[in-house]
Design an enzyme around this catalytic site. Structure first.
Site, short mmCIF file in Angstrom:
data_model
loop_
_atom_site.label_atom_id
_atom_site.label_comp_id
_atom_site.label_asym_id
_atom_site.label_seq_id
_atom_site.Cartn_x
_atom_site.Cartn_y
_atom_site.Cartn_z
N HIS A 82 0.83 -1.21 0.00
CA HIS A 82 0.00 0.00 0.00
C HIS A 82 0.87 1.25 0.00
CE1 HIS A 82 -3.07 2.92 1.01
NE2 HIS A 82 -2.34 3.30 2.05
N HIS B 33 0.91 4.77 -2.60
CA HIS B 33 1.30 6.17 -2.40
C HIS B 33 2.47 6.62 -3.27
CE1 HIS B 33 -1.44 7.41 0.78
NE2 HIS B 33 -1.31 6.19 1.30
N GLU C 265 -6.74 9.16 -0.67
CA GLU C 265 -6.77 7.72 -0.40
C GLU C 265 -7.80 7.00 -1.28
OE1 GLU C 265 -4.94 5.68 1.14
OE2 GLU C 265 -3.87 6.72 2.75
N SER D 262 -3.82 0.41 -4.57
CA SER D 262 -3.09 -0.68 -3.94
C SER D 262 -3.97 -1.84 -3.51
CB SER D 262 -2.32 -0.17 -2.72
OG SER D 262 -3.21 0.38 -1.77
#
Length: 292
Positions: A162, A167, A208, A227
């Protein structure tokens, strides 16, 4: 609402110095003593890190490397199908390795020339003020552990997949990296926990789990979607609402399930105008007024 404690397995350090990662009863690795010892050791290395130190390098096992190879290949295919053009292009420039788990200093070496962002190790949950505030210095706190090998395409908590495939690929885009920096600058102005939580909730529904319309379809830009092997296939089934900072900062949500409501932008320009504009001017009074 956003609840910090749900994001990571808590990490504690005993009087004897032993570090323990407390996995939930539902975690795929909870009954695997080798995995649990591994998680404790990696967390201990991160807890021992101090700014200015060399970032701890993890000697990943063959089993962990195989998990990365599986997930990296699957997410690359899904990213091409579902991600927005800005993210796809940024991921191409970043060129993260698919054959091995990159060390955090390797991520920094690739990312810093693109947008100036650097990676620092985290044992688990980083307090909100420190986590978001570090964006002002173009720093991203990242875990280094990998999900359990029995479920390579699933994790109940953010792991290196993730933090890096989500990111870092997003942070490689200058426009999104600039939004992160704006978040960090906002944190420096906030004094109340109420305002900090409002900021975190807006971040949740944008950087997010943000989506936008592009080329006649809905595509994602949020790191949580980029992700997630499962949710990136399902986000188009969510109820899509227009960008609304008030709603994004106050709506109730459960981070343990696929998000049933997502806020959809019409373009990256709109994300910068609406979300970036909010973060640029946000204050304690702004958050209090909107939350009320």
């Amino acid at each position: 609402m956003f609840t910090e404690a749900q994001l990571y397995s808590p990490v504690t350090k005993g009087a004897d110095g032993d570090v323990t990662v407390h996995l939930s009863d539902e975690h795929p690795g909870v009954h695997d003593p080798v995995y649990r010892a591994r998680r404790n050791a990696i967390a201990a290395m991160a807890l021992g890190y101090r700014p200015g130190d060399r970032v701890p390098r993890i000697d990943y096992t063959g089993e962990e490397q195989e998990v990365w190879r599986i997930v990296s290949a699957e997410l690359a295919r899904k990213r091409e199908r579902y991600a927005c053009a800005e993210v796809i292009e940024a991921a191409g420039r970043l060129a993260l390795p698919s054959d091995h788990i990159p060390q955090l200093d390797e991520v920094t070496a690739k990312l810093a020339p693109l947008t100036g962002f650097r990676y620092a190790p985290a044992a688990g949950l980083v307090p909100l003020r420190e986590f978001f505030g570090s964006f002002a210095d173009r720093m991203f706190h990242s875990t280094q552990y990998i999900r359990h090998h029995s479920a390579p395409l699933y994790t109940p908590e953010p792991d290196a997949v993730h933090e890096i495939l989500g990111h870092a690929n997003q942070l490689a885009c200058p426009r999104f990296a600039a939004l992160y920096e704006t978040v960090g600058a906002a944190v420096a102005r906030l004094e109340t926990e109420r305002a900090l939580k409002f900021l975190a909730d807006v971040f949740w529904f944008s950087l997010e789990f943000g989506v936008l319309r592009e080329r006649g379809e809905v595509r994602c830009y949020g790191a949580g979607l980029l992700s997630s092997y499962g949710e990136i296939e399902e986000f188009r089934q969510a109820e899509l609402r227009s960008l609304d900072v008030h709603a994004m900062g106050t709506v109730a949500y459960d981070i343990t399930h696929y998000q049933p409501i997502l806020y959809c932008a019409e373009s990256v320009n709109q994300i910068e105008d609406v979300i970036g504009g909010f973060f640029e001017t946000m204050s304690d009074d702004t958050a209090a007024r909107l939350a009320a």
